[in-house]
Design a protein around this motif. Structure first.
Motif, short mmCIF file in Angstrom:
data_model
loop_
_atom_site.label_atom_id
_atom_site.label_comp_id
_atom_site.label_asym_id
_atom_site.label_seq_id
_atom_site.Cartn_x
_atom_site.Cartn_y
_atom_site.Cartn_z
N ALA A 35 0.83 -1.21 0.00
CA ALA A 35 0.00 0.00 0.00
C ALA A 35 0.86 1.26 0.00
CB ALA A 35 -0.94 0.00 1.21
N LEU A 36 1.91 1.26 0.81
CA LEU A 36 2.80 2.41 0.86
C LEU A 36 3.54 2.59 -0.47
CD1 LEU A 36 4.23 1.80 4.43
CD2 LEU A 36 2.88 3.78 3.73
N THR A 37 3.97 1.49 -1.07
CA THR A 37 4.68 1.57 -2.35
C THR A 37 3.78 2.10 -3.45
OG1 THR A 37 6.11 -0.27 -1.68
CG2 THR A 37 5.99 0.22 -4.03
N VAL A 38 2.53 1.64 -3.48
CA VAL A 38 1.57 2.13 -4.48
C VAL A 38 1.32 3.63 -4.28
CG1 VAL A 38 -0.82 1.97 -5.27
CG2 VAL A 38 0.47 -0.11 -4.78
N HIS A 39 1.19 4.04 -3.03
CA HIS A 39 1.01 5.47 -2.74
C HIS A 39 2.22 6.27 -3.20
CE1 HIS A 39 0.59 9.22 -0.52
NE2 HIS A 39 1.75 8.96 0.06
N GLU A 40 3.41 5.78 -2.91
CA GLU A 40 4.64 6.49 -3.28
C GLU A 40 4.84 6.54 -4.79
OE1 GLU A 40 6.61 5.14 0.98
OE2 GLU A 40 7.16 4.12 -0.88
N VAL A 178 18.17 -5.11 0.66
CA VAL A 178 18.59 -4.92 -0.73
C VAL A 178 17.39 -4.86 -1.67
CG1 VAL A 178 19.92 -5.91 -2.64
CG2 VAL A 178 20.79 -6.06 -0.28
N HIS A 179 16.50 -5.84 -1.54
CA HIS A 179 15.36 -5.93 -2.44
C HIS A 179 14.11 -5.41 -1.74
CE1 HIS A 179 17.83 -8.20 -5.20
NE2 HIS A 179 18.13 -9.06 -4.24
N HIS A 180 13.48 -4.41 -2.33
CA HIS A 180 12.29 -3.79 -1.75
C HIS A 180 11.09 -4.03 -2.65
CE1 HIS A 180 14.97 -1.82 1.10
NE2 HIS A 180 15.73 -1.49 0.07
N THR A 181 9.91 -3.70 -2.15
CA THR A 181 8.68 -3.96 -2.89
C THR A 181 8.74 -3.41 -4.31
OG1 THR A 181 7.46 -3.83 -0.79
CG2 THR A 181 6.17 -3.75 -2.82
N ASN A 182 9.25 -2.21 -4.47
CA ASN A 182 9.23 -1.57 -5.78
C ASN A 182 10.37 -2.01 -6.70
OD1 ASN A 182 11.16 -0.22 -4.24
ND2 ASN A 182 10.88 1.70 -5.31
N THR A 183 11.33 -2.78 -6.18
CA THR A 183 12.44 -3.23 -7.02
C THR A 183 12.32 -4.69 -7.44
OG1 THR A 183 13.85 -3.87 -5.15
CG2 THR A 183 13.99 -1.58 -5.89
N ILE A 184 11.36 -5.39 -6.88
CA ILE A 184 11.18 -6.81 -7.19
C ILE A 184 10.19 -6.96 -8.35
CG2 ILE A 184 10.47 -9.05 -6.28
CD1 ILE A 184 11.10 -7.92 -3.46
N THR A 201 -0.16 -2.49 -17.08
CA THR A 201 -0.14 -1.02 -17.04
C THR A 201 -0.05 -0.51 -15.61
OG1 THR A 201 -1.47 -0.92 -19.07
CG2 THR A 201 -1.39 1.07 -17.71
N PHE A 202 -0.81 -1.13 -14.71
CA PHE A 202 -0.80 -0.68 -13.32
C PHE A 202 0.52 -1.01 -12.62
CE2 PHE A 202 -1.57 -1.99 -8.84
CZ PHE A 202 -1.64 -0.71 -8.30
N TYR A 203 0.93 -2.26 -12.66
CA TYR A 203 2.11 -2.66 -11.90
C TYR A 203 3.40 -2.04 -12.43
CZ TYR A 203 -0.43 -5.83 -8.82
OH TYR A 203 -1.27 -6.35 -7.87
N GLU A 204 3.43 -1.74 -13.72
CA GLU A 204 4.61 -1.05 -14.26
C GLU A 204 4.77 0.35 -13.68
OE1 GLU A 204 5.52 -2.95 -18.68
OE2 GLU A 204 4.18 -1.22 -18.53
N LYS A 205 3.69 0.91 -13.18
CA LYS A 205 3.77 2.22 -12.53
C LYS A 205 4.29 2.10 -11.10
CE LYS A 205 1.60 5.60 -13.73
NZ LYS A 205 1.91 6.89 -14.40
#
Length: 449
Positions: A35-40, A178-184, A201-205
């Motif tokens: 949720a935080l990653t999507v918000h960011e 090292v590996h975070h939600t937005n880098t995996i 389209t969504f997850y690529e954002k």
């Protein structure tokens, strides 16, 4: 223009312009970081969780997961575009709904999709045309379509026509620096091209890479295959540890040398067992589904059996060694466990091998205490409610001297292992923390298990 195309086109435009409103159902170790990653990534996010205390803490900006950046939740809440609710009606305003609820094993050791079913039933009362629903919880192949879809369609809306349904397995690794939600990279699966396009389209954002596959079932299988691979290899390395020990060889000396081979080998490391909500569960889901379709996974089942017995084997070794080396019977013995988390530097005890060892020792009559900086007091949990209220002991020279043995079950970074080496009577190390960190210890009282 057909309805399906119109709805998907509208949603795709919202995603591309960062105007889509995202709801995340389940705000635990997977849902909250997501949720935080999507918000960011620029989206407005509402988290939905039935735990009203957790919802209140999040809305107050409290750091409810310690390995998240200290002000990460507070910063998100202060933006005015991030919040939490304990009311499923909040999903009415969402364009995209991500389901991140637990999928544990039931009392018989079979897959338990009760939380998925409950989420699906709750969502169906509020589902709106044009929404994209994505299941991220671990399930057996086929479950998105055969379990979740009928529940959502009780709303009167049809998947693939009135709303879109996909599966994207979570790949969260709690505490990984090292590996975070937005880098995996994210696997995204849908049973039709329109849904797959929306998912991509969504997850690529949100993440570094979205990897589309041709169905929800393929995406579901990806998660199980990944984690089952780890289960089999963990069983292998733990079995190898025991065999090599009988040959007088320390496997911790073998692994780094073997890892110099640039192909055909991947290092896995021994330990007290497997834990968390993924590695112990995924092979069960996969094996259960294999039997359901008339097949079998005997190698996987054997690996599961071996990893399940590892905590008991370690407990028996400790009891035997205390009797031989110190003349202490189990009924009179006192043992201190260093760590109850299933892995280092997180406050997560789900399916922890440390707790399994604790239970085996106590069943034999041993008095067991623990020290864990992440669990000053054991909370009320789904898996171990009877342990709620137990307190971590302070790690002092005097305290250590009061135990017949100390067992390292979790290799937390901020534990004074040198103090343990100096003052503990017997030390058992299941994580290689002493040799791995170059801490000197009297070998007469030290054993790797």
């Amino acid at each position: 223009m057909n309805t399906e195309f119109s709805l998907s086109s509208t949603l795709k435009d919202k995603i591309k312009s960062d105007q889509a409103h995202v709801a995340v159902v389940g705000l635990g170790y997977v849902g909250l970081p997501l949720a935080l990653t999507v918000h960011e990534a620029g989206f407005q996010v509402t988290g939905v969780d039935l735990n009203s205390d957790r919802v209140a803490a999040i809305n107050a900006g409290q750091r409810v997961i310690t390995y998240l950046a200290e002000d990460r939740i507070a910063t998100a809440v202060a933006s005015g575009r991030f919040g939490a609710s304990d009311d499923f009606a909040a999903i009415r305003a969402a364009d995209i709904i991500l389901i991140c609820v637990p999928t544990p094993l039931d009392s018989a050791g079979d897959p338990d999709l009760a939380y998925v079913r409950k989420a699906g039933a709750s969502l169906s009362a509020h589902l709106q045309p044009g929404q994209l629903v994505v299941l991220e919880s671990t399930v057996w192949p086929g479950a998105t379509q055969t379990v979740l879809r009928p529940l959502l369609e009780n709303s009167g809306l049809s998947a693939g026509k009135d709303f879109f349904l996909g599966f994207s397995p979570e790949r969260e690794d709690p505490g990984n620096a090292v590996h975070h939600t937005n880098t995996i990279p994210k696997i995204v699966g849908g049973d039709d091209p329109v849904t797959r396009d929306l998912l991509k389209t969504f997850y690529e954002k949100v993440v570094s890479q979205a990897v589309p596959v041709d169905s929800c079932a393929i995406a579901e299988a990806v998660k199980l295959v990944e984690n089952t691979f780890r289960t089999v290899n963990i069983a292998y390395v733990n079995e190898m540890k025991v065999a090599l020990d009988q040959m007088g060889i320390d496997i911790w000396d073998v692994i780094p040398a073997a890892a110099t081979k640039p192909f055909g080998y991947m290092p896995f490391y021994p330990g007290p067992g497997i834990g968390g909500d993924c590695i112990p569960v995924s092979p069960v889901f996969l094996s259960w589904r294999a039997r359901d379709v008339g097949s079998a996974l005997p190698l996987v089942d054997l690996a599961r059996s071996y990893t399940d017995t590892t905590p008991a084997t370690i407990a028996q070794r400790i009891i035997a060694d205390m009797s031989v080396k110190a003349g202490v019977a189990a009924a009179q013995a006192r043992v201190l466990l260093l760590g109850v988390s299933y892995k280092k530097d997180i406050e997560d005890s789900r399916v922890s091998p440390a707790i399994a060892i604790l239970r085996h020792l106590e069943a034999a009559g041993v008095t067991v205490h623990y020290h864990d900086p992440y669990f000053p007091v054991m909370p009320l949990t789904r898996d171990d409610p009877d342990l709620a209220g137990r307190q971590s002991i302070d790690l002092t020279a005097g305290a250590l001297a009061g135990y017949d043995a100390v067992l390292v079950t979790t290799d937390h970074t901020h534990v004074d292992y040198a103090l343990v080496a100096e003052h503990a009577r017997l030390v058992f190390d299941s994580r290689n923390v002493f040799d791995g960190r170059g801490i000197s210890i009297d070998r007469d009282k030290f054993t790797k298990v």
